[in-house]
Design a protein around this motif. Structure first.
Motif, PDB file in Angstrom:
ATOM      1  N   LYS A 121       0.834  -1.208   0.000  1.00  0.00           N
ATOM      2  CA  LYS A 121       0.000   0.000   0.000  1.00  0.00           C
ATOM      3  C   LYS A 121       0.866   1.254   0.000  1.00  0.00           C
ATOM      4  O   LYS A 121       1.931   1.287   0.606  1.00  0.00           O
ATOM      5  CB  LYS A 121      -0.887   0.027   1.245  1.00  0.00           C
ATOM      6  CG  LYS A 121      -1.877  -1.104   1.334  1.00  0.00           C
ATOM      7  CD  LYS A 121      -3.157  -0.738   0.666  1.00  0.00           C
ATOM      8  CE  LYS A 121      -4.189  -1.831   0.861  1.00  0.00           C
ATOM      9  NZ  LYS A 121      -5.524  -1.338   0.783  1.00  0.00           N
ATOM     10  N   ARG A 162      -0.366   7.238   0.867  1.00  0.00           N
ATOM     11  CA  ARG A 162      -1.660   7.919   0.734  1.00  0.00           C
ATOM     12  C   ARG A 162      -2.810   6.972   1.092  1.00  0.00           C
ATOM     13  O   ARG A 162      -3.743   7.348   1.804  1.00  0.00           O
ATOM     14  CB  ARG A 162      -1.821   8.452  -0.688  1.00  0.00           C
ATOM     15  CG  ARG A 162      -3.028   9.346  -0.855  1.00  0.00           C
ATOM     16  CD  ARG A 162      -3.022  10.070  -2.159  1.00  0.00           C
ATOM     17  NE  ARG A 162      -3.160   9.124  -3.253  1.00  0.00           N
ATOM     18  CZ  ARG A 162      -2.978   9.423  -4.518  1.00  0.00           C
ATOM     19  NH1 ARG A 162      -2.612  10.629  -4.864  1.00  0.00           N
ATOM     20  NH2 ARG A 162      -3.142   8.521  -5.455  1.00  0.00           N
ATOM     21  N   ALA A 163      -2.733   5.738   0.620  1.00  0.00           N
ATOM     22  CA  ALA A 163      -3.779   4.756   0.935  1.00  0.00           C
ATOM     23  C   ALA A 163      -3.772   4.427   2.430  1.00  0.00           C
ATOM     24  O   ALA A 163      -4.831   4.305   3.053  1.00  0.00           O
ATOM     25  CB  ALA A 163      -3.581   3.491   0.114  1.00  0.00           C
ATOM     26  N   ASP A 185      -2.734   6.366   4.854  1.00  0.00           N
ATOM     27  CA  ASP A 185      -3.252   7.533   5.565  1.00  0.00           C
ATOM     28  C   ASP A 185      -4.779   7.520   5.552  1.00  0.00           C
ATOM     29  O   ASP A 185      -5.426   7.766   6.570  1.00  0.00           O
ATOM     30  CB  ASP A 185      -2.714   8.820   4.935  1.00  0.00           C
ATOM     31  CG  ASP A 185      -3.127  10.058   5.711  1.00  0.00           C
ATOM     32  OD1 ASP A 185      -2.908  10.096   6.938  1.00  0.00           O
ATOM     33  OD2 ASP A 185      -3.677  10.990   5.088  1.00  0.00           O
ATOM     34  N   ARG A 186      -5.340   7.203   4.414  1.00  0.00           N
ATOM     35  CA  ARG A 186      -6.804   7.147   4.287  1.00  0.00           C
ATOM     36  C   ARG A 186      -7.384   6.051   5.191  1.00  0.00           C
ATOM     37  O   ARG A 186      -8.388   6.256   5.869  1.00  0.00           O
ATOM     38  CB  ARG A 186      -7.187   6.918   2.825  1.00  0.00           C
ATOM     39  CG  ARG A 186      -8.660   7.031   2.536  1.00  0.00           C
ATOM     40  CD  ARG A 186      -8.997   6.967   1.048  1.00  0.00           C
ATOM     41  NE  ARG A 186      -8.403   5.833   0.368  1.00  0.00           N
ATOM     42  CZ  ARG A 186      -7.425   5.905  -0.535  1.00  0.00           C
ATOM     43  NH1 ARG A 186      -6.925   7.066  -0.880  1.00  0.00           N
ATOM     44  NH2 ARG A 186      -6.945   4.817  -1.109  1.00  0.00           N
ATOM     45  N   GLU A 187      -6.734   4.889   5.218  1.00  0.00           N
ATOM     46  CA  GLU A 187      -7.209   3.796   6.071  1.00  0.00           C
ATOM     47  C   GLU A 187      -7.170   4.190   7.546  1.00  0.00           C
ATOM     48  O   GLU A 187      -8.123   3.934   8.286  1.00  0.00           O
ATOM     49  CB  GLU A 187      -6.360   2.540   5.854  1.00  0.00           C
ATOM     50  CG  GLU A 187      -6.582   1.867   4.530  1.00  0.00           C
ATOM     51  CD  GLU A 187      -5.671   0.680   4.304  1.00  0.00           C
ATOM     52  OE1 GLU A 187      -5.841   0.018   3.266  1.00  0.00           O
ATOM     53  OE2 GLU A 187      -4.790   0.396   5.146  1.00  0.00           O
ATOM     54  N   GLN A 215      -7.232   7.183   8.763  1.00  0.00           N
ATOM     55  CA  GLN A 215      -8.240   8.223   8.986  1.00  0.00           C
ATOM     56  C   GLN A 215      -9.615   7.584   9.173  1.00  0.00           C
ATOM     57  O   GLN A 215     -10.380   7.982  10.054  1.00  0.00           O
ATOM     58  CB  GLN A 215      -8.255   9.194   7.808  1.00  0.00           C
ATOM     59  CG  GLN A 215      -9.163  10.380   8.012  1.00  0.00           C
ATOM     60  CD  GLN A 215      -9.074  11.376   6.868  1.00  0.00           C
ATOM     61  OE1 GLN A 215      -8.482  11.105   5.824  1.00  0.00           O
ATOM     62  NE2 GLN A 215      -9.653  12.531   7.068  1.00  0.00           N
ATOM     63  N   GLU A 216      -9.919   6.577   8.366  1.00  0.00           N
ATOM     64  CA  GLU A 216     -11.196   5.868   8.492  1.00  0.00           C
ATOM     65  C   GLU A 216     -11.315   5.169   9.839  1.00  0.00           C
ATOM     66  O   GLU A 216     -12.411   4.956  10.342  1.00  0.00           O
ATOM     67  CB  GLU A 216     -11.346   4.846   7.361  1.00  0.00           C
ATOM     68  CG  GLU A 216     -11.588   5.476   6.008  1.00  0.00           C
ATOM     69  CD  GLU A 216     -11.473   4.484   4.855  1.00  0.00           C
ATOM     70  OE1 GLU A 216     -11.244   3.278   5.106  1.00  0.00           O
ATOM     71  OE2 GLU A 216     -11.615   4.921   3.703  1.00  0.00           O
ATOM     72  N   LYS A 276      -4.699  13.179  12.859  1.00  0.00           N
ATOM     73  CA  LYS A 276      -3.756  13.565  11.806  1.00  0.00           C
ATOM     74  C   LYS A 276      -2.301  13.492  12.263  1.00  0.00           C
ATOM     75  O   LYS A 276      -1.435  12.999  11.539  1.00  0.00           O
ATOM     76  CB  LYS A 276      -4.093  14.982  11.331  1.00  0.00           C
ATOM     77  CG  LYS A 276      -3.319  15.432  10.132  1.00  0.00           C
ATOM     78  CD  LYS A 276      -3.798  16.781   9.645  1.00  0.00           C
ATOM     79  CE  LYS A 276      -3.093  17.176   8.366  1.00  0.00           C
ATOM     80  NZ  LYS A 276      -3.627  18.408   7.799  1.00  0.00           N
ATOM     81  N   ARG A 324      -1.201   9.898  12.577  1.00  0.00           N
ATOM     82  CA  ARG A 324      -1.053   9.315  11.234  1.00  0.00           C
ATOM     83  C   ARG A 324       0.256   9.768  10.605  1.00  0.00           C
ATOM     84  O   ARG A 324       1.000   8.960  10.042  1.00  0.00           O
ATOM     85  CB  ARG A 324      -2.226   9.721  10.332  1.00  0.00           C
ATOM     86  CG  ARG A 324      -3.546   9.130  10.733  1.00  0.00           C
ATOM     87  CD  ARG A 324      -4.634   9.296   9.681  1.00  0.00           C
ATOM     88  NE  ARG A 324      -4.668  10.536   8.952  1.00  0.00           N
ATOM     89  CZ  ARG A 324      -5.484  11.560   9.209  1.00  0.00           C
ATOM     90  NH1 ARG A 324      -6.328  11.495  10.232  1.00  0.00           N
ATOM     91  NH2 ARG A 324      -5.469  12.640   8.462  1.00  0.00           N
ATOM     92  N   GLY A 345      -3.219   3.114  -4.148  1.00  0.00           N
ATOM     93  CA  GLY A 345      -3.059   4.527  -3.822  1.00  0.00           C
ATOM     94  C   GLY A 345      -1.802   5.201  -4.326  1.00  0.00           C
ATOM     95  O   GLY A 345      -1.467   6.290  -3.873  1.00  0.00           O
TER      96      GLY A 345
END
Length: 199
Positions: free
Chosen positions: A105, A108-109, A111-113, A115-116, A121, A124, A176
């Motif tokens: 991964k 960016r991917a 970070d998104r995971e 965040q979910e 922040k 992360r 990502g």
């Protein structure tokens, strides 16, 4: 009677009062009902944590979905956090390390995971610092090469080549990686695979 003896006498009286109230079942020193509720929430939380590490928010959300009382959930989450069984920093660091290595991964991917999963922040960002651009490019290259190896025939024309290229780029995009880097690495991997198939 001196001050110390007076304090001891007060403590004895308080202890006697507590013991009498406890014997009658009237003691509010220890809330058995609340502790039983906490034990149920704690048991479920530990089962969930035993399955895999979770963020504070993720565990809280799961426990709320099981319809436990929110104040009890918050107390248990606090207990688990204080005992370091639940730690967003450790969770995020391990999540990034494992998912980058095993799943290929991008940052960016990841970070998104995170965040979910409700990781803040700053946490992360700290976890993602372990991935440098060279490592990320190497990971993307490995994904591209692996996907390109699934091509078993030499493309007959430009349309076939573009279709194969889209498959490789798609594998990178789903993880990502940036579009420009994905396209470059996909071409490189696909061209190398075509050369292998020619030989």
């Amino acid at each position: 009677m001196d001050i110390q003896a007076e304090k001891i006498e007060k403590l004895r009286k308080a202890l006697d009062n507590f013991e009498r109230a406890h014997a009658r079942g009237e003691s509010d020193f220890f809330d058995h009902e609340k502790e039983e509720k906490k034990a149920n929430v704690r048991r479920r939380a530990l089962l969930l944590l035993n399955q895999r590490a979770r963020s504070v928010n993720e565990l809280s959300t799961r426990l709320k979905a099981l319809e436990f009382e929110e104040d009890i959930i918050n107390e248990v989450i606090g207990d688990l956090t204080r005992s370091k069984l639940l730690d967003d920093e450790v969770f995020a660091t391990e999540w990034v390390r494992q998912r980058a290595a095993r799943r290929g991964k991008s940052s960016r991917a990841l970070d998104r995971e995170l965040q979910e999963k409700g990781v803040d922040k700053q946490t992360r960002a700290a976890a993602l610092e372990q991935i440098d651009q060279a490592d990320e490019r190497d990971t993307a290259r490995a994904v591209a090469v692996k996907k390109a190896r699934s091509e078993t025939k030499i493309p007959q024309d430009r349309a076939d080549y573009d279709k194969a290229l889209r498959r490789v780029v798609g594998a990178l995009a789903r993880r990502g990686f940036p579009a420009g880097m994905s396209m470059d690495l996909a071409r490189e991997a696909l061209d190398a695979r075509i050369e292998d198939l020619k030989n």
